[in-house]
Design an enzyme around this catalytic site. Structure first.
Site, PDB file in Angstrom:
ATOM      1  N   THR A 186      -7.070  -2.770 -18.153  1.00 20.15           N
ATOM      2  CA  THR A 186      -6.314  -2.317 -16.971  1.00 20.15           C
ATOM      3  C   THR A 186      -6.536  -0.820 -16.788  1.00 20.15           C
ATOM      4  O   THR A 186      -6.931  -0.126 -17.724  1.00 20.15           O
ATOM      5  CB  THR A 186      -4.808  -2.560 -17.159  1.00 20.15           C
ATOM      6  N   GLU A 331      -4.569  -8.396 -14.397  1.00 22.65           N
ATOM      7  CA  GLU A 331      -3.898  -9.439 -15.188  1.00 22.65           C
ATOM      8  C   GLU A 331      -3.915 -10.793 -14.496  1.00 22.65           C
ATOM      9  O   GLU A 331      -3.458 -11.790 -15.051  1.00 22.65           O
ATOM     10  CB  GLU A 331      -2.447  -9.026 -15.460  1.00 22.65           C
ATOM     11  N   LYS A 439      14.031   5.895  -3.823  1.00 20.67           N
ATOM     12  CA  LYS A 439      15.394   5.433  -3.595  1.00 20.67           C
ATOM     13  C   LYS A 439      16.185   6.565  -2.945  1.00 20.67           C
ATOM     14  O   LYS A 439      16.402   7.607  -3.563  1.00 20.67           O
ATOM     15  CB  LYS A 439      16.030   5.019  -4.926  1.00 20.67           C
ATOM     16  N   TRP A 444      16.024   1.631  -0.464  1.00 23.67           N
ATOM     17  CA  TRP A 444      14.634   1.832  -0.858  1.00 23.67           C
ATOM     18  C   TRP A 444      13.783   2.193   0.352  1.00 23.67           C
ATOM     19  O   TRP A 444      13.910   1.582   1.415  1.00 23.67           O
ATOM     20  CB  TRP A 444      14.072   0.549  -1.492  1.00 23.67           C
TER      21      TRP A 444
HETATM   22  P1  AMP Z   1      -5.650  -3.387 -10.761  1.00 23.05           P
HETATM   23  O1  AMP Z   1      -5.147  -4.152 -11.905  1.00 23.05           O
HETATM   24  O2  AMP Z   1      -6.272  -2.080 -11.147  1.00 23.05           O
HETATM   25  O3  AMP Z   1      -6.528  -4.205  -9.895  1.00 23.05           O
HETATM   26  O4  AMP Z   1      -4.392  -2.963  -9.889  1.00 23.05           O
HETATM   27  C1  AMP Z   1      -3.493  -3.913  -9.412  1.00 23.05           C
HETATM   28  C2  AMP Z   1      -2.483  -3.264  -8.533  1.00 23.05           C
HETATM   29  O5  AMP Z   1      -3.085  -2.777  -7.329  1.00 23.05           O
HETATM   30  C3  AMP Z   1      -1.423  -4.223  -8.027  1.00 23.05           C
HETATM   31  O6  AMP Z   1      -0.434  -4.469  -8.987  1.00 23.05           O
HETATM   32  C4  AMP Z   1      -0.905  -3.475  -6.809  1.00 23.05           C
HETATM   33  O7  AMP Z   1      -0.001  -2.459  -7.158  1.00 23.05           O
HETATM   34  C5  AMP Z   1      -2.164  -2.840  -6.267  1.00 23.05           C
HETATM   35  N1  AMP Z   1      -2.711  -3.663  -5.169  1.00 23.05           N
HETATM   36  C6  AMP Z   1      -3.712  -4.547  -5.221  1.00 23.05           C
HETATM   37  N2  AMP Z   1      -3.944  -5.080  -4.003  1.00 23.05           N
HETATM   38  C7  AMP Z   1      -3.052  -4.530  -3.158  1.00 23.05           C
HETATM   39  C8  AMP Z   1      -2.758  -4.667  -1.758  1.00 23.05           C
HETATM   40  N3  AMP Z   1      -3.466  -5.465  -0.962  1.00 23.05           N
HETATM   41  N4  AMP Z   1      -1.747  -3.945  -1.259  1.00 23.05           N
HETATM   42  C9  AMP Z   1      -1.019  -3.106  -2.034  1.00 23.05           C
HETATM   43  N5  AMP Z   1      -1.252  -2.921  -3.344  1.00 23.05           N
HETATM   44  C10 AMP Z   1      -2.248  -3.617  -3.910  1.00 23.05           C
END
Ligand code: AMP
Length: 542
Positions: A186, A331, A439, A444
């Site tokens: 991650t 994940e 907040k 929110w």
């Molecule tokens: P990663 O594991 O690096 O791919 O990051 C995942 C995170 O990216 C998610 O938990 C979201 O917070 C963000 N994310 C992915 N796709 C979107 C989307 N279409 N809109 C907003 N946030 C997103």
């Protein structure tokens, strides 16, 4: 009573076997590190993947041993996807945008034994090899005559020499479909990165689901250009789904600027593209001033961070390209939801359709989701109540590699760290990362909403909203803005631009102009870093 159907494990090797047999002639086109275009077919991928498998046998790698890559999207990387996992080893795609210290840490944590790298990343390899004693072979992904000389990297061979002498036949082993197939760490904005360890079963099921019509809608008639990197969550699983449906694949290599991507989309008659908003920003930024049009592109899946409305409008209305807004995470292999309209939405006015398209979409079959309040109670699907988004499903993590970070599940559900609403029709909308939520006075405010309005202003290139401590309201939003080159907009003009577009109390208290917003290794805004940049900032009137 058990069913009487054949039990055949879902293995990644079956994908490449299928692509070879049924779509052997479909093309794989790659822009190489050298800048030229390489072209061959699924049949060739299959043959060379088997050579990779033989080379790994020859290198003495056992079942489940890890093979790392530091590589762009390209044909050799694709061969490693199938050759490494197909032969029972585990592919560890390392994100080259990480700091060398992090790369060394994760290579050691994953216990990588072979590292295959594009020559662009030689300096990274030179920076880390002394700290990675477990890596016994370095493979430069190039021809033998391009092997870097006097690099100081020990046990270095060229990819072509490594696999070239190997037999092209290989009997893929058959094993438990729950065996590990690949690892992705991650982004890890806090603490050490954690690793999702995908299995053959999770990867194959995800590939099926991703290809469905209301998901990515991939077919043998598509030419797909994944700009989303193969080093980040397996390019959203596209290499596997593409093999499953037999589509043409077009890889951009290291050239991800607007001009290079546009040229590739046109010259290879690409119908389908996938990437994060920042990449498409560069593409649109190149097309507009040059009056360019797409001649074949029909759909683009945009995810990784929220897709701004201005981008959806540009693709849909100006260029006739359907935007598929997707949400997922490392994940989750990564796909969780995708936004497509239902029949009853098709005749809605454009503004209503846009409201739906801005959402991250409906759950894909296989992914179950819910939103919960701070006390853990489930919240209603009314499109208003927002809470922590939890998911479960066969391609969602159960545990991190080596148990890092303890048990990630809460009663069998994985808390995503995102905050969302879900409406009665099941459309989910992310309002924030839980740690980025603002907040204010007990309510929110969605930082994504604040950012979307700012980037809809013609002079704004990028915007990031963060909450600042406030003596009365607890927190108030401010927006950090990067202006487009040559464009002017004042703080007052921008604050005025918010009027009528959102509730008054959701309008940010201030605009801070910055030269750049810090971006992390996966293309997402690093709000932690932004907050550090703004640590001496004081809200007006406080
Ligand atoms: P990663 O594991 O690096 O791919 O990051 C995942 C995170 O990216 C998610 O938990 C979201 O917070 C963000 N994310 C992915 N796709 C979107 C989307 N279409 N809109 C907003 N946030 C997103």
């Amino acid at each position: 009573m058990l069913g009487l159907m054949q039990s055949q494990p879902l293995l990644i090797s079956s994908l490449i076997d299928f692509a070879e047999r049924h779509h052997g002639e479909a093309e794989i086109v790659s822009r190489r590190v050298e800048g030229d275009i390489h072209r061959y077919t699924w049949k060739d991928v299959a043959r060379r993947s088997r050579q990779v498998a033989n080379a790994l046998d020859g290198t003495g790698l056992l079942f489940s041993d890890r093979v790392a890559t530091l590589a762009w999207n390209g044909y050799r990387h694709l061969e490693l996807y199938f050759g490494v996992s197909g032969s029972g080893r585990v592919l560890h795609t390392i994100n080259p945008r990480l700091h060398p210290d992090q790369i060394a840490w994760i290579a050691n944590h994953a216990e990588d034994q072979v590292l295959c790298f594009d020559t662009t990343f030689l300096p990274l390899v030179q920076a880390v090899h002394a700290r990675c004693p477990g890596i016994k072979l370095y493979v430069a992904m190039c021809e033998a005559d391009k092997l870097p000389q006097d690099s100081g990297v020990p046990n270095l061979v060229s990819y072509e020499a490594w696999i070239g002498a190997q037999p092209t036949g290989y009997e893929w082993p058959v094993f438990d479909e729950n065996s590990a197939s690949s690892i992705c760490y991650t982004s890890g904005t806090t603490g050490n990165p954690k690793a999702a360890l995908y299995s053959h079963r999770s990867t194959t099921l995800h590939a099926y689901a991703a290809a469905l019509p209301d998901v990515m809608c991939l077919s043998a008639r598509d030419a797909i250009l994944p700009v989303v990197p193969m080093f980040h969550v397996n390019a959203w699983g596209i290499p596997y789904s593409a093999a499953m449906v037999g589509s043409k694949l077009v890889f951009p290599g290291p050239a991800m600027d607007g001009k290079s991507i546009y040229e590739l989309l046109e010259s290879e008659k690409v119908t389908y593209a996938a990437g994060v908003p920042t990449v498409w920003q560069m593409l649109l930024g190149h097309m507009k001033p040059n009056n360019l049009r797409f001649s074949t592109l029909k759909r683009t899946v945009i995810g990784g961070s929220a897709c701004p409305p201005a981008m959806i409008t540009a693709f849909n209305d100006e260029y006739g390209v359907e935007v598929l807004h997707a949400w997922g995470m490392t994940e989750m292999s990564p796909l969780g939801t995708l936004c497509t309209l239902k029949n009853k939405h098709l005749d809605l006015p454009a503004a209503e359709k846009m409201k739906i398209r801005l959402k991250q979409g409906r759950a894909i079959y296989g992914v179950d989701m819910k939103i919960v309040a701070e006390d853990g109670g489930e919240l209603p699907w009314d499109g208003t109540a927002s809470g922590d988004l939890y998911v479960k499903g066969p391609w969602v993590v159960r545990e991190y590699f080596k148990g890092e970070g303890g048990d990630p599940l809460v009663n069998g559900w994985f808390p995503t760290g995102d905050v969302a609403t879900i409406n009665a029709e099941g459309y989910m909308q992310i309002t924030d990362r839980s740690k980025d939520v603002i907040k204010s006075g007990g309510e929110w405010i969605s930082s994504i909403d604040v950012e979307n309005i700012a980037v809809a202003h013609p002079a704004v290139a990028m915007a990031a909203c963060v909450g600042m401590k406030h003596p009365k309201w607890d927190e108030r939003p401010i927006v950090a803005v990067v202006r487009k080159p040559g464009s002017e907009v004042s703080r007052e003009e921008l604050l005025k631009f918010y009027e009528g577009k959102t509730a008054k109390w959701q309008i940010p208290d201030d605009v801070v102009f910055v030269d750049a917003i810090p971006i992390g290794a996966t293309g997402k805004m690093l709000k932690t870093r932004l907050r550090e940049m703004l640590k001496d900032y004081k809200l007006p009137g406080t």
